[in-house]
Design a protein around this motif. Sequence first.
Motif, PDB file in Angstrom:
ATOM      1  N   HIS A 123       0.809  -1.229   0.000  1.00 29.18           N
ATOM      2  CA  HIS A 123       0.000   0.000   0.000  1.00 29.18           C
ATOM      3  C   HIS A 123       0.839   1.274   0.000  1.00 29.18           C
ATOM      4  N   HIS A 124       0.388   2.210  -0.821  1.00 32.13           N
ATOM      5  CA  HIS A 124       0.939   3.563  -0.832  1.00 32.13           C
ATOM      6  C   HIS A 124      -0.197   4.542  -0.593  1.00 32.13           C
ATOM      7  N   THR A 125       0.175   5.791  -0.298  1.00 37.40           N
ATOM      8  CA  THR A 125      -0.862   6.834  -0.353  1.00 37.40           C
ATOM      9  C   THR A 125      -1.039   7.213  -1.829  1.00 37.40           C
ATOM     10  N   PHE A 126       0.068   7.565  -2.472  1.00 39.47           N
ATOM     11  CA  PHE A 126       0.050   7.888  -3.907  1.00 39.47           C
ATOM     12  C   PHE A 126       0.505   6.655  -4.669  1.00 39.47           C
ATOM     13  N   PHE A 127      -0.237   6.288  -5.704  1.00 37.27           N
ATOM     14  CA  PHE A 127       0.228   5.205  -6.573  1.00 37.27           C
ATOM     15  C   PHE A 127      -0.310   5.434  -7.972  1.00 37.27           C
ATOM     16  N   GLU A 128       0.173   4.611  -8.892  1.00 38.28           N
ATOM     17  CA  GLU A 128      -0.264   4.756 -10.280  1.00 38.28           C
ATOM     18  C   GLU A 128      -1.111   3.545 -10.660  1.00 38.28           C
ATOM     19  N   MET A 129      -2.253   3.821 -11.249  1.00 39.11           N
ATOM     20  CA  MET A 129      -3.161   2.752 -11.626  1.00 39.11           C
ATOM     21  C   MET A 129      -3.209   2.631 -13.155  1.00 39.11           C
ATOM     22  N   LEU A 130      -2.842   1.445 -13.633  1.00 38.68           N
ATOM     23  CA  LEU A 130      -2.916   1.167 -15.065  1.00 38.68           C
ATOM     24  C   LEU A 130      -4.351   0.722 -15.342  1.00 38.68           C
ATOM     25  N   GLY A 131      -4.991   1.347 -16.327  1.00 36.80           N
ATOM     26  CA  GLY A 131      -6.401   0.994 -16.542  1.00 36.80           C
ATOM     27  C   GLY A 131      -6.774   0.900 -18.006  1.00 36.80           C
ATOM     28  N   ASN A 132      -7.710   0.006 -18.296  1.00 43.53           N
ATOM     29  CA  ASN A 132      -8.308  -0.021 -19.636  1.00 43.53           C
ATOM     30  C   ASN A 132      -9.829  -0.048 -19.500  1.00 43.53           C
ATOM     31  N   TRP A 133     -10.488   0.597 -20.469  1.00 38.92           N
ATOM     32  CA  TRP A 133     -11.937   0.768 -20.394  1.00 38.92           C
ATOM     33  C   TRP A 133     -12.641   0.413 -21.686  1.00 38.92           C
ATOM     34  N   SER A 134     -13.846  -0.102 -21.508  1.00 37.83           N
ATOM     35  CA  SER A 134     -14.758  -0.261 -22.629  1.00 37.83           C
ATOM     36  C   SER A 134     -16.020   0.509 -22.266  1.00 37.83           C
ATOM     37  N   PHE A 135     -16.392   1.429 -23.145  1.00 38.14           N
ATOM     38  CA  PHE A 135     -17.638   2.177 -22.921  1.00 38.14           C
ATOM     39  C   PHE A 135     -18.689   1.623 -23.859  1.00 38.14           C
ATOM     40  N   GLY A 136     -19.350   0.574 -23.418  1.00 36.71           N
ATOM     41  CA  GLY A 136     -20.385  -0.055 -24.239  1.00 36.71           C
ATOM     42  C   GLY A 136     -19.829  -0.807 -25.431  1.00 36.71           C
ATOM     43  N   ASP A 137     -18.565  -1.156 -25.390  1.00 39.62           N
ATOM     44  CA  ASP A 137     -17.947  -1.873 -26.514  1.00 39.62           C
ATOM     45  C   ASP A 137     -17.695  -3.324 -26.090  1.00 39.62           C
ATOM     46  N   TYR A 138     -16.437  -3.719 -25.830  1.00 38.57           N
ATOM     47  CA  TYR A 138     -16.203  -5.119 -25.428  1.00 38.57           C
ATOM     48  C   TYR A 138     -16.661  -5.344 -23.994  1.00 38.57           C
ATOM     49  N   PHE A 139     -16.747  -6.634 -23.641  1.00 41.71           N
ATOM     50  CA  PHE A 139     -17.196  -6.929 -22.272  1.00 41.71           C
ATOM     51  C   PHE A 139     -16.329  -8.013 -21.632  1.00 41.71           C
ATOM     52  N   LYS A 140     -16.944  -8.927 -20.894  1.00 43.14           N
ATOM     53  CA  LYS A 140     -16.166  -9.823 -20.022  1.00 43.14           C
ATOM     54  C   LYS A 140     -15.114 -10.668 -20.744  1.00 43.14           C
ATOM     55  N   VAL A 141     -15.490 -11.248 -21.902  1.00 41.05           N
ATOM     56  CA  VAL A 141     -14.560 -12.165 -22.571  1.00 41.05           C
ATOM     57  C   VAL A 141     -13.256 -11.465 -22.924  1.00 41.05           C
ATOM     58  N   GLU A 142     -13.364 -10.326 -23.619  1.00 40.20           N
ATOM     59  CA  GLU A 142     -12.142  -9.632 -24.042  1.00 40.20           C
ATOM     60  C   GLU A 142     -11.370  -9.098 -22.828  1.00 40.20           C
ATOM     61  N   ALA A 143     -12.089  -8.530 -21.869  1.00 36.15           N
ATOM     62  CA  ALA A 143     -11.393  -7.937 -20.714  1.00 36.15           C
ATOM     63  C   ALA A 143     -10.555  -9.000 -20.005  1.00 36.15           C
ATOM     64  N   ILE A 144     -11.128 -10.164 -19.809  1.00 41.87           N
ATOM     65  CA  ILE A 144     -10.411 -11.230 -19.096  1.00 41.87           C
ATOM     66  C   ILE A 144      -9.292 -11.797 -19.973  1.00 41.87           C
ATOM     67  N   GLU A 145      -9.617 -12.054 -21.244  1.00 40.25           N
ATOM     68  CA  GLU A 145      -8.586 -12.631 -22.120  1.00 40.25           C
ATOM     69  C   GLU A 145      -7.387 -11.703 -22.264  1.00 40.25           C
ATOM     70  N   TRP A 146      -7.615 -10.417 -22.394  1.00 37.22           N
ATOM     71  CA  TRP A 146      -6.499  -9.481 -22.577  1.00 37.22           C
ATOM     72  C   TRP A 146      -5.679  -9.336 -21.310  1.00 37.22           C
ATOM     73  N   ALA A 147      -6.355  -9.318 -20.168  1.00 28.10           N
ATOM     74  CA  ALA A 147      -5.602  -9.228 -18.905  1.00 28.10           C
ATOM     75  C   ALA A 147      -4.672 -10.435 -18.791  1.00 28.10           C
ATOM     76  N   TRP A 148      -5.196 -11.593 -19.097  1.00 36.52           N
ATOM     77  CA  TRP A 148      -4.401 -12.824 -19.003  1.00 36.52           C
ATOM     78  C   TRP A 148      -3.263 -12.820 -20.027  1.00 36.52           C
ATOM     79  N   GLU A 149      -3.578 -12.347 -21.218  1.00 38.95           N
ATOM     80  CA  GLU A 149      -2.562 -12.304 -22.275  1.00 38.95           C
ATOM     81  C   GLU A 149      -1.394 -11.386 -21.872  1.00 38.95           C
ATOM     82  N   LEU A 150      -1.720 -10.216 -21.317  1.00 35.87           N
ATOM     83  CA  LEU A 150      -0.659  -9.291 -20.921  1.00 35.87           C
ATOM     84  C   LEU A 150       0.183  -9.897 -19.788  1.00 35.87           C
ATOM     85  N   LEU A 151      -0.496 -10.435 -18.783  1.00 38.02           N
ATOM     86  CA  LEU A 151       0.237 -10.947 -17.614  1.00 38.02           C
ATOM     87  C   LEU A 151       1.071 -12.176 -17.946  1.00 38.02           C
TER      88      LEU A 151
END
Length: 477
Positions: free
Chosen positions: A91-119
């Motif tokens: 834990h920090h007080t200040f930290f950096e958050m890496l984020g990706n968003w879909s605004f009504g575009d992709y949903f669970k399948v892509e979000a999970i697959e891409w997270a796994w692919e990157l990691l």
Amino acid sequence: MSTSAHPSTQQIRSDFLEFFREKQHTIVPSAPLVPANDPTLLFTNSGMVQFKNVFLGSEKPGYVRAADVQRCLRAGGKHNDLDQVGYTARHHTFFEMLGNWSFGDYFKVEAIEWAWELLTGVWKLDPQRLLVTVYHTDDEAHAIWKDRIGVPEDRIVRIGDNKGAPFASDNFWQMADTGPCGPSTEIFYDHGPDIPGGPPGSPDEDGDRFIEIWNLVFMQFDRQPDGTLLPLPAPCVDTGMGLERVAAILQGKHGNYEIDLFQFLIAEAARLTGTSDLSNKSLRVIADHIRACAFLIIDGVLPSNEGRGYVLRRIIRRALRHGWMLGQKQPFFHHMTGSLVQAMGEAYPELAGKQDFIERALRAEEERFAETLDAGMRMFDEVAARSRGAIAGEEAFRLYDTYGFPVDLTADIARERGLDVDMAGFEAAMEAQREAARAAGKFGGGISLPAELAAQLPATRFLGYTGLAADGLQVLA
Ligand code: ATP
Ligand code: MG
Ligand code: MG
Ligand code: MG
């Protein structure tokens, strides 16, 4: 993309953005720590804050996929990790958050697959060390992890509602009592059996063995005033991953404070305080706090006695007390700024441009607190010696009123000595003083300022501020 075994923090930032750029995400800049259009929120505490109106539908950004590295502060308001700093690895007080968003575009399948692919694909994390949680009713996410990704069922943990326990995992996210909300799935990394702590959902999940790295939120409902959940016409994805936590893993370390960026700041804090033991907890606190303070200042906050400015004052004073404990009684904290600019200036060019301004603002606060810190610590020692279990509220109030010790600072010192602070008693003493001030006002006695403030009024007018004021920021007493 990184090829070396130990990518730098800077490399990880750009790996992340590059990965999502290739997946047609628009890269957006970090918003400031002070939210632009939300007076109810003290600080930007996650990546989604700047997109709030997009989720609510009142703002159309012109893209449906976005990614960023958002600076966040969790040191006040709903999210406050200030008391974890120095005590947990993550834990920090200040930290950096890496984020990706879909605004009504992709949903669970892509979000999970891409997270796994990157990691596991890009960063090559060992899948055997990863564990995931899903909301207990989210069979869809569960099936994606199990069938599409191939995570063994015993490493997919179903998590129910957080019943208010301070550290219990919570896999249902909502912006407010009504409006957009939905289940989340979180990815944890197992740092190994040598480290105390249980898996998410277990009674000892607050340990540092299984560290949460990425939270993927699926906004799919619109909660009505009567509590019913209606499906959102266009479900959204909101994810957040702690840069420092993933950097620790990729650099073969356990704790966030062991990464390149922090080791650099810690070495500087050690030099400035004449400390030889680099594992000293106070150095970690100072390294954490310079980031929070410098970014608050460039985002328009200056030390004051209320609101955001008081959060800043509290963080600075905590850092100064840690320097004092290391034996540094002279102003030193502002000298950390140069190293911070070196460590983070590439990612945040605005830091370098304001270095001088940050230094002057910090130095003014250091000089102000230096007048009372020493005497306040002597009083604290006397009080602690005669306290049993807790520091009395009136004593905590005297430390606040006479020596400028914010009550959380007193609580922080007390905790190191195994003592509590009677917070209710402190509040009562504070209220009694407000009453006295009101009564004095009513009978023509004028407004009475806290002693600390009154004693320092002339000092707040000194010329050091003319330069600060010239930068167009409000200077507060
Ligand atoms: P934790 O349970 O470890 O306190 P969280 O559930 O409060 O984390 P989220 O609100 O889900 O965190 O934020 C998304 C991500 O941001 C987390 O998965 C983590 O990687 C990172 N993060 C959260 N709080 C902090 C913090 N105080 N310091 C560093 N990283 C953090
Ligand atoms: Mg948390
Ligand atoms: Mg969590
Ligand atoms: Mg979380």
